[in-house]
Scaffold this active site. Structure first.
Site, PDB file in Angstrom:
ATOM      1  N   HIS A   1     -11.461  -2.975   1.362  1.00 44.63           N
ATOM      2  CA  HIS A   1     -10.471  -2.174   1.873  1.00 44.63           C
ATOM      3  C   HIS A   1     -10.483  -0.981   1.365  1.00 44.63           C
ATOM      4  O   HIS A   1     -10.339   0.095   2.221  1.00 44.63           O
ATOM      5  CB  HIS A   1      -9.199  -2.915   1.487  1.00 44.63           C
ATOM      6  CG  HIS A   1      -7.954  -2.012   1.708  1.00 44.63           C
ATOM      7  ND1 HIS A   1      -7.243  -1.952   3.005  1.00 44.63           N
ATOM      8  CD2 HIS A   1      -6.885  -1.212   0.969  1.00 44.63           C
ATOM      9  CE1 HIS A   1      -6.387  -1.062   3.117  1.00 44.63           C
ATOM     10  NE2 HIS A   1      -6.068  -0.815   2.002  1.00 44.63           N
TER      11      HIS A   1
ATOM     12  N   THR B   1      -4.128  -4.734  -0.469  1.00 37.98           N
ATOM     13  CA  THR B   1      -4.768  -5.248   0.851  1.00 37.98           C
ATOM     14  C   THR B   1      -6.063  -5.995   0.650  1.00 37.98           C
ATOM     15  O   THR B   1      -6.955  -5.325  -0.090  1.00 37.98           O
ATOM     16  CB  THR B   1      -5.050  -4.335   1.911  1.00 37.98           C
ATOM     17  OG1 THR B   1      -3.748  -3.416   2.100  1.00 37.98           O
ATOM     18  CG2 THR B   1      -5.618  -4.926   3.248  1.00 37.98           C
TER      19      THR B   1
END
Ligand code: MN
Length: 417
Positions: free
Chosen positions: A140, A356
């Site tokens: 991410h 994330t």
């Protein structure tokens, strides 16, 4: 092995094939019904075990807990007793539910202590004191760095030396099923134009997991990686709703603010760290070598399959991401050790989210920002429409499961500004 995790255990409560909640899971939550006030429950199959009822019947004695721990609208009471007590409570519930146990089945309690899950309204499981969001998935962080900075130097210099994080907002964390309103804010539509005020146009989700803490040590006393698991009660699915246009204009120099704190959604059932023990795996090799306070031993990542589905109002959903919690660079032990290394104290019911969780390949990215690559690769929906970000009326659903157990889901519908 924790006996409550024994894969051979069966319950006298019928558990449907493929249920997220067999006897090996036993997650905790807060539920109410038309006739029962909010209270502590444990999921088993498609039923909810009413712990207030069990306590009043004398089945949860000798655990050091009191009625106020069960007849209450948060899990904080149980959590605040600490790891040993909450583990003992789960073990006791496991004993009561085993197929060879007659304690409940011999009494009228087997009739009154089980509620149909479909009749239960789920509430926020904890009163969250403080909330922190990490940034611990390398894929991410690399994706975001490639899009917004330098593809050759996608990671900032500190990233592989510490689990980077920011302090978020606890008050706007909501339970699954709560509608989320598209936020307004300042938008910078063009580089050479002043900002305008309006509804966010780039509304996104972030696929995350979050852990909930037991009371920590005193102010000024760090928690080491070796102690960290004693301070982690359990984990929920976490959707960190994000307004990318608000975020992009506001975040320098102090980080995320109004692009994040309008809402974050969590799953209602807290899966204990104990229940996740069978799913431990080793994490990535960390190079460069981390500082001594971030070193740890043994498998400390968790192999949990994750997915995100976008369900538009017509109901034909599409799974847009399949990822795995094991794709973290920094694990929870390191996150907690780093969070407290300066003496910062944690309290029972604090929530620390992973950031994330993206995997290495396309199809495993944990946000629309990455999936649509800043809007350049729209996702085709079953009804022929396209998604670069989330549209009004869409419901975002996240799920997690592995082996015998699952988390249920966290879902939230985006409603117009
Ligand atoms: Mn986040």
């Amino acid at each position: 092995m924790i006996e409550a995790n024994n894969p051979n255990l069966k319950s006298w409560v019928e558990v449907p094939e493929g249920s997220d909640f067999p006897i090996q899971n036993l997650p905790f939550g807060i539920f109410s019904t038309d006739t029962l006030s909010p209270r502590v429950g444990v999921a088993i199959g498609d039923k909810v075990l009413d712990l207030q009822n069990l306590y009043e019947g004398g089945f949860l004695a000798n655990l050091g807990m009191s009625k106020t721990d069960f007849a209450t609208s948060t899990l904080n009471g149980i959590i605040n007793h600490g790891k040993a007590s909450s583990s003992a409570l789960r073990n006791r519930i496991s004993e009561l539910l085993r197929s060879d146990s007659t304690e409940l089945t011999d009494s009228t309690f087997s009739l009154t202590c089980l509620i149909e899950m479909s009749d239960a309204k789920m509430h926020m499981p904890v009163m969250v004191g403080d909330y922190t969001d990490c940034y611990s998935s390398e894929d991410h962080a690399r994706n975001v760095g490639k899009m917004f900075r330098d593809p050759e130097n996608a990671l900032l210099p500190n990233w592989k030396h510490m689990p980077v994080a920011y302090h978020g907002r606890a008050s706007s964390i909501v339970v699954s099923g709560t509608q989320v309103k598209r936020p307004h804010g300042q938008l910078k539509l063009a580089d050479d134009q002043p900002p305008v005020y309006g509804a966010s146009r780039l509304l996104d989700f972030e696929l995350e997991m979050a852990f909930i803490t037991h009371p920590g040590k005193g102010l000024g006393e760090p928690i080491t990686t070796y102690e960290a698991e004693d301070f982690i009660f359990g984990i929920v699915l976490f959707n960190d709703w994000s307004a990318r246009d608000i975020q992009k204009w506001e975040y320098i120099p102090l980080g995320p603010f109004l692009g994040k704190n309008f809402a974050s959604s969590i799953s209602p059932w807290v899966v204990t760290l104990d229940a996740l023990d069978p799913y431990r795996v080793s994490g990535p090799n960390q190079d460069p070598e981390v500082l001594p306070y971030l070193k740890y031993d043994g498998p400390s990542h968790y192999d949990l399959d994750l997915e995100v589905e976008i369900v538009p109002p017509n109901g034909q959903g599409k799974v847009v991401c399949r990822s795995n919690f094991k794709h973290m660079y920094w694990n929870m032990r390191q996150q907690l050790a780093h969070h407290t290394v300066n003496g910062c104290n944690i309290r029972g019911g604090d929530m620390i989210a992973s950031g994330t969780i993206s995997g290495p390949e396309e199809g495993s990215f944990g946000s629309m920002l990455e999936i649509s690559w800043k809007g350049t690769k729209p996702v085709l929906m079953p009804d022929g429409s396209e998604r670069k970000f989330i549209q009004d009326g869409d419901t975002v659903v996240m799920r997690a499961s592995k082996g015998l157990i699952g988390f249920g889901e966290v879902s939230g519908e985006l409603i117009p500004a």
